[in-house]
Design a protein around this motif. Structure first.
Motif, PDB file in Angstrom:
ATOM      1  N   ILE A 105      -4.958 -23.705 -60.417  1.00 24.46           N
ATOM      2  CA  ILE A 105      -4.290 -23.147 -59.234  1.00 24.46           C
ATOM      3  C   ILE A 105      -2.807 -23.028 -59.547  1.00 24.46           C
ATOM      4  O   ILE A 105      -2.146 -24.021 -59.854  1.00 24.46           O
ATOM      5  CB  ILE A 105      -4.512 -24.035 -57.997  1.00 24.46           C
ATOM      6  CG1 ILE A 105      -6.012 -24.159 -57.701  1.00 24.46           C
ATOM      7  CG2 ILE A 105      -3.780 -23.472 -56.789  1.00 24.46           C
ATOM      8  CD1 ILE A 105      -6.355 -25.187 -56.640  1.00 24.46           C
ATOM      9  N   VAL A 106      -2.295 -21.812 -59.506  1.00 23.36           N
ATOM     10  CA  VAL A 106      -0.891 -21.545 -59.829  1.00 23.36           C
ATOM     11  C   VAL A 106      -0.139 -21.226 -58.545  1.00 23.36           C
ATOM     12  O   VAL A 106      -0.525 -20.326 -57.797  1.00 23.36           O
ATOM     13  CB  VAL A 106      -0.762 -20.363 -60.815  1.00 23.36           C
ATOM     14  CG1 VAL A 106       0.701 -20.119 -61.157  1.00 23.36           C
ATOM     15  CG2 VAL A 106      -1.563 -20.633 -62.084  1.00 23.36           C
ATOM     16  N   LEU A 107       0.920 -21.978 -58.275  1.00 22.64           N
ATOM     17  CA  LEU A 107       1.767 -21.755 -57.097  1.00 22.64           C
ATOM     18  C   LEU A 107       3.034 -21.050 -57.568  1.00 22.64           C
ATOM     19  O   LEU A 107       3.999 -21.689 -57.984  1.00 22.64           O
ATOM     20  CB  LEU A 107       2.089 -23.085 -56.410  1.00 22.64           C
ATOM     21  CG  LEU A 107       0.874 -23.961 -56.074  1.00 22.64           C
ATOM     22  CD1 LEU A 107       1.317 -25.244 -55.378  1.00 22.64           C
ATOM     23  CD2 LEU A 107      -0.125 -23.203 -55.214  1.00 22.64           C
ATOM     24  N   HIS A 108       3.016 -19.744 -57.527  1.00 25.84           N
ATOM     25  CA  HIS A 108       4.076 -18.929 -58.134  1.00 25.84           C
ATOM     26  C   HIS A 108       5.455 -19.223 -57.553  1.00 25.84           C
ATOM     27  O   HIS A 108       5.595 -19.488 -56.361  1.00 25.84           O
ATOM     28  CB  HIS A 108       3.767 -17.442 -57.958  1.00 25.84           C
ATOM     29  CG  HIS A 108       2.803 -16.922 -58.970  1.00 25.84           C
ATOM     30  ND1 HIS A 108       3.098 -16.847 -60.316  1.00 25.84           N
ATOM     31  CD2 HIS A 108       1.532 -16.456 -58.849  1.00 25.84           C
ATOM     32  CE1 HIS A 108       2.053 -16.359 -60.974  1.00 25.84           C
ATOM     33  NE2 HIS A 108       1.101 -16.119 -60.103  1.00 25.84           N
ATOM     34  N   GLU A 109       6.463 -19.138 -58.446  1.00 24.47           N
ATOM     35  CA  GLU A 109       7.877 -19.315 -58.094  1.00 24.47           C
ATOM     36  C   GLU A 109       8.177 -20.669 -57.458  1.00 24.47           C
ATOM     37  O   GLU A 109       9.193 -20.842 -56.789  1.00 24.47           O
ATOM     38  CB  GLU A 109       8.374 -18.197 -57.146  1.00 24.47           C
ATOM     39  CG  GLU A 109       8.574 -16.871 -57.819  1.00 24.47           C
ATOM     40  CD  GLU A 109       7.320 -16.016 -57.746  1.00 24.47           C
ATOM     41  OE1 GLU A 109       6.469 -16.316 -56.896  1.00 24.47           O
ATOM     42  OE2 GLU A 109       7.211 -15.066 -58.531  1.00 24.47           O
ATOM     43  N   MET A 110       7.296 -21.627 -57.646  1.00 23.48           N
ATOM     44  CA  MET A 110       7.548 -22.964 -57.106  1.00 23.48           C
ATOM     45  C   MET A 110       7.743 -23.940 -58.259  1.00 23.48           C
ATOM     46  O   MET A 110       7.194 -23.766 -59.343  1.00 23.48           O
ATOM     47  CB  MET A 110       6.413 -23.412 -56.193  1.00 23.48           C
ATOM     48  CG  MET A 110       6.243 -22.518 -54.977  1.00 23.48           C
ATOM     49  SD  MET A 110       5.005 -23.121 -53.811  1.00 23.48           S
ATOM     50  CE  MET A 110       5.880 -24.471 -53.048  1.00 23.48           C
ATOM     51  N   SER A 111       8.534 -24.968 -58.015  1.00 22.44           N
ATOM     52  CA  SER A 111       8.897 -25.924 -59.056  1.00 22.44           C
ATOM     53  C   SER A 111       8.750 -27.346 -58.532  1.00 22.44           C
ATOM     54  O   SER A 111       8.360 -27.575 -57.386  1.00 22.44           O
ATOM     55  CB  SER A 111      10.342 -25.688 -59.508  1.00 22.44           C
ATOM     56  OG  SER A 111      11.224 -25.976 -58.429  1.00 22.44           O
ATOM     57  N   GLN A 112       9.094 -28.300 -59.399  1.00 25.21           N
ATOM     58  CA  GLN A 112       9.109 -29.695 -58.994  1.00 25.21           C
ATOM     59  C   GLN A 112      10.026 -29.895 -57.786  1.00 25.21           C
ATOM     60  O   GLN A 112       9.772 -30.732 -56.924  1.00 25.21           O
ATOM     61  CB  GLN A 112       9.605 -30.541 -60.181  1.00 25.21           C
ATOM     62  CG  GLN A 112       9.002 -31.908 -60.203  1.00 25.21           C
ATOM     63  CD  GLN A 112       9.214 -32.617 -61.533  1.00 25.21           C
ATOM     64  OE1 GLN A 112       9.155 -33.823 -61.548  1.00 25.21           O
ATOM     65  NE2 GLN A 112       9.440 -31.913 -62.617  1.00 25.21           N
ATOM     66  N   LEU A 113      11.078 -29.106 -57.742  1.00 23.05           N
ATOM     67  CA  LEU A 113      12.025 -29.146 -56.632  1.00 23.05           C
ATOM     68  C   LEU A 113      11.316 -28.910 -55.303  1.00 23.05           C
ATOM     69  O   LEU A 113      11.533 -29.632 -54.322  1.00 23.05           O
ATOM     70  CB  LEU A 113      13.101 -28.076 -56.864  1.00 23.05           C
ATOM     71  CG  LEU A 113      14.118 -27.861 -55.745  1.00 23.05           C
ATOM     72  CD1 LEU A 113      15.105 -29.017 -55.723  1.00 23.05           C
ATOM     73  CD2 LEU A 113      14.859 -26.549 -55.948  1.00 23.05           C
ATOM     74  N   HIS A 114      10.437 -27.911 -55.246  1.00 23.45           N
ATOM     75  CA  HIS A 114       9.719 -27.601 -54.012  1.00 23.45           C
ATOM     76  C   HIS A 114       8.760 -28.725 -53.627  1.00 23.45           C
ATOM     77  O   HIS A 114       8.618 -29.045 -52.447  1.00 23.45           O
ATOM     78  CB  HIS A 114       8.932 -26.288 -54.165  1.00 23.45           C
ATOM     79  CG  HIS A 114       9.797 -25.083 -54.317  1.00 23.45           C
ATOM     80  ND1 HIS A 114      10.310 -24.698 -55.549  1.00 23.45           N
ATOM     81  CD2 HIS A 114      10.249 -24.181 -53.424  1.00 23.45           C
ATOM     82  CE1 HIS A 114      11.028 -23.594 -55.389  1.00 23.45           C
ATOM     83  NE2 HIS A 114      11.012 -23.268 -54.118  1.00 23.45           N
TER      84      HIS A 114
END
Length: 742
Positions: free
Chosen positions: A64-73
């Motif tokens: 599952i890929v959560l695009h444009e999201m990072s550890q920050l989110h």
């Protein structure tokens, strides 16, 4: 971090990732996914950083890929991701990538949208870079286009530190042998190729064979070495070393160190591929090195393999499958010749080789050969490339199609009936979820892509979000203590609060009627321990109050601390503070060896200096053993140092991310940042709702998966001209309780 096993005949996942080992590259992620999808077919091997048992019993693999999201989110909306953080026991930091999907599928995948100007199936001779393109080549960006002497390619001290080279005087290199090659280097200084083979022992990596070649390629040294510690794994497949080979060997590491020191002239330059590993194993320090894995620069910190460079640049086949392990003399000579080629030809000529496209084309060519040989029905056949050298393993999605399995790709990119990738940017998360619930059970390998939408990923919003998280972390790491007497002893205050953990800064607050101190810690556990153990205590002759700053960001601090404490990643993990800096990891292993069910000890290091911190984390096999250990350790004295402990809050990858966030400085001007923060506040409530809805989608999708399904959730991270944010991965194999068991 090691994990409990599932019942017999169920697939299970074991990993030893804890603390500093929690950063995973795209190549390592690719290893895991390829082995999970293919097993031992198509030369798929067990990943190097974790192990899948009973791979053949896996019901499927879902990414599952959560695009444009990072550890920050993830940590900004930690409370909103309440289902996601409870489903997966194991997490890891992921190196960000500008082309995340390409790195996920494997560089040989034909997964570019159909409307792109140039597909990956172009032959290498059609992809000769234009002069304007060369300026974007990482080699040109790093070295420029002009030819230079060899001294221009020596690693600087900073580069050596960044790439974990042994450095003279650094704490981790105590006892290392210095080559004493201190003479000034010139462009005519002699080059020497060096390569070692290692085995795994109770001590770690130890040298079993050393090779040194001179600038003419003549072998000066090719010696077997007997390790000091008991051998755990000879790594025969790669090293070519067996137990029988080492039985008659008398040569030990000090013998090799002495010989190398005598053989190298005072202005010698050592050349090797990832030479830091060889020097670390040799326990030697040499000031002047050329590392070919860094010399032939790539984007995003990736590196070409020596085998590929030897074939593509020198036209030589090395590390052939027919041979019994690697030949260190061959590898040393190849690295040396690569450095000589680079120096003689110059960066511009090397960039014109277009190594990145050559690597991609060769991988595609191999896939084409495999498909043509097997002739599977319904599979697309790519055109044959001219004389494709067999260098790398094909993309595993192509391999799945070759074996008759059709991978499922849902989201912003989808596979059509012919296996080509098409853009599909208009599909909503809800539509993707509905299709996934229907189609995932029919596929053995699925990639599902969700996105918050382009309106939430603008660079100015990301900058504002980053600043908010950094500000909140700073507040959570900060405590105020006081009041103290006017003539209080600051040194005794620092000593007392230092027993809770490493202090980043300590300042005296004089604006108040009586003095207070403001202390900012390096880790969350230290600040929390100070609040819990020193509030109301007598310090420096005063009965003091200890509290965090009261801001809008810290109003939910108690809730967040409680949730972190209950996080599945922190089960069975405790934090211990009050350690003396002189204590080594070996000392602590001995001291804590009496604790029941102790599995792993992690002693954090300062990421910049490499020095050990005054705290550690202990991971236990059972949660109850961790509870029992807390009672024992609190008040325990180790070599004159009184210990304090509590449940862990950031034991895995999180402590490192907090350190990086806490030490990064915002570069935005005040007015600009204020505007961005205001814009963020306007959309943040809506964003929270979006994240909660996404979390619910993930829960619904995960619950629909069959037992024994490997599920990996990826926050790819952000890597753009506006900045970089690390990604995050969560993974596990679903068990019959609906939770991942690793």
């Amino acid at each position: 971090m090691a994990f409990p096993f599932l019942q017999e005949k169920s697939s299970r996942l074991s990993a030893t990732l804890f603390g500093e080992d929690c950063e995973i590259s795209h190549d390592q992620l690719y290893e895991l996914l390829k082995y999970a999808a293919l097993g031992k077919c198509h030369n798929a091997a067990q990943p190097s950083w974790c192990r899948i048992y009973h791979q053949s019993h896996l019901a499927g693999v879902v990414v599952i890929v959560l695009h444009e999201m990072s550890q920050l989110h993830f940590y900004k909306f930690y409370l909103q991701f309440k289902h996601l953080r409870k489903m997966f026991r194991h997490r890891f930091t992921l190196t960000p990538s500008a082309n995340f999907l390409d790195s996920l599928y494997g560089e040989g995948a034909n997964l570019k949208p159909q409307n792109t100007a140039q597909g990956l199936t172009s032959a290498s001779h059609e992809c000769v870079p234009k002069s304007s393109d060369l300026q974007c080549d990482p080699i040109i960006r790093k070295y420029g286009g002009k030819k230079r002497g060899l001294t221009s390619y020596l690693l600087t001290l900073e580069e050596q530190k960044k790439n974990y080279y042994p450095i003279k005087g650094s704490p981790g290199c105590k006892g290392y042998i210095y080559t004493e090659c201190d003479q000034q280097r010139t462009d005519s200084s002699p080059l020497f190729g060096l390569d070692c083979e290692m085995c795994l022992t109770a001590k770690g990596n130890e040298v079993t064979r050393v090779s040194l070649v001179d600038a003419q390629g003549q072998c000066l040294l090719n010696e077997l070495v007997k390790p000091e510690s008991t051998v755990v794994n000879y790594r025969t497949r790669f090293s070519g070393i067996t137990k029988k080979m080492l039985l008659p060997v008398k040569t030990r590491l000090p013998d090799i160190q002495t010989r190398l020191k005598k053989m190298l002239p005072h202005d010698a330059v050592l050349v090797g591929h990832s030479l830091n590993a060889d020097l670390q194993a040799l326990e030697m320090i040499h000031p002047s090195v050329i590392d070919t894995s860094l010399l032939f620069a790539r984007n995003e910190g990736r590196r070409f393999k020596l085998k590929f460079l030897a074939k593509a640049v020198l036209g030589k086949e090395i590390q052939c499958e027919q041979k019994f392990g690697h030949d260190p003399t061959e590898d040393a000579r190849a690295a040396l010749e690569l450095a000589q080629f680079f120096i003689e030809q110059g960066p511009a000529k090397v960039a014109e080789l277009n190594l990145e496209m050559l690597l991609t084309s060769e991988k595609l060519a191999e896939v084409s050969q495999n498909k043509a040989a097997l002739q599977p029905q319904g599979c697309r056949v790519q055109k044959q490339l001219n004389e494709p050298p067999r260098l790398s393993k094909p993309c595993f999605l192509d391999c799945l199609q070759v074996t008759g399995q059709k991978p499922l790709l849902l989201g912003r990119q989808e596979l059509d009936s012919s296996g080509l990738c098409q853009s599909n940017l208009s599909t909503s998360n809800k539509q993707i979820l509905q299709r996934a619930l229907e189609d995932v059970p029919l596929s053995t390998f699925s990639i599902i892509q969700f996105s918050l939408g382009p309106e939430y990923i603008a660079s100015h919003l990301l900058a504002g979000l980053c600043e908010k998280v950094r500000s909140k972390l700073t507040d959570m790491l900060t405590i105020y203590a006081g009041p103290f007497e006017e003539s209080f002893c600051l040194k005794s205050v620092k000593k007392e609060f230092g027993r809770c953990g490493p202090i980043r800064s300590l300042t005296v607050v004089t604006e108040t009627y009586q003095p207070y101190v403001c202390i900012q810690y390096e880790v969350l556990e230290a600040a929390q321990l100070a609040v819990e153990s020193l509030n109301g205590a007598e310090v420096a002759g005063s009965c003091i109050k200890v509290q965090r700053p009261v801001t809008a960001a810290t109003l939910d601090c108690d809730v967040l601390i409680k949730e972190l404490e209950l996080d599945v990643e922190n089960e069975g993990v405790i934090y211990v503070a009050g350690l003396k800096k002189s204590l080594t990891e070996t000392d602590l292993q001995e001291e804590f060896s009496q604790l029941k069910d102790l599995e792993t000890l992690f002693l954090p290091k300062d990421i910049q200096s490499g020095k050990h911190r005054t705290c550690c984390f202990l991971k236990f096999q059972k949660s109850q053993s961790a509870v029992d250990a807390l009672e024992v350790i609190n008040g325990w004295t180790v070599k004159g140092s009184k210990l304090r402990s509590r449940n862990a809050l950031a034991s895995g990858h999180l402590w490192r991310w907090i350190w990086q966030m806490n030490h990064s400085n915002g570069k935005q001007g005040g007015n600009i940042l204020y505007e961005k923060m205001e814009q963020l506040s306007e959309s943040e409530q809506d964003l929270r709702q979006k994240v909660k809805k996404l979390d619910h989608h993930l829960k619904k999708l995960y619950r629909s998966l069959q037992n024994n399904t490997l599920c990996v959730v990826l926050f790819p991270g952000v890597n753009s001209m506006h900045g970089s944010q690390s990604g995050l991965g969560l993974m596990g194999i679903k068990d019959d309780r609906g939770r991942s068991a690793c």
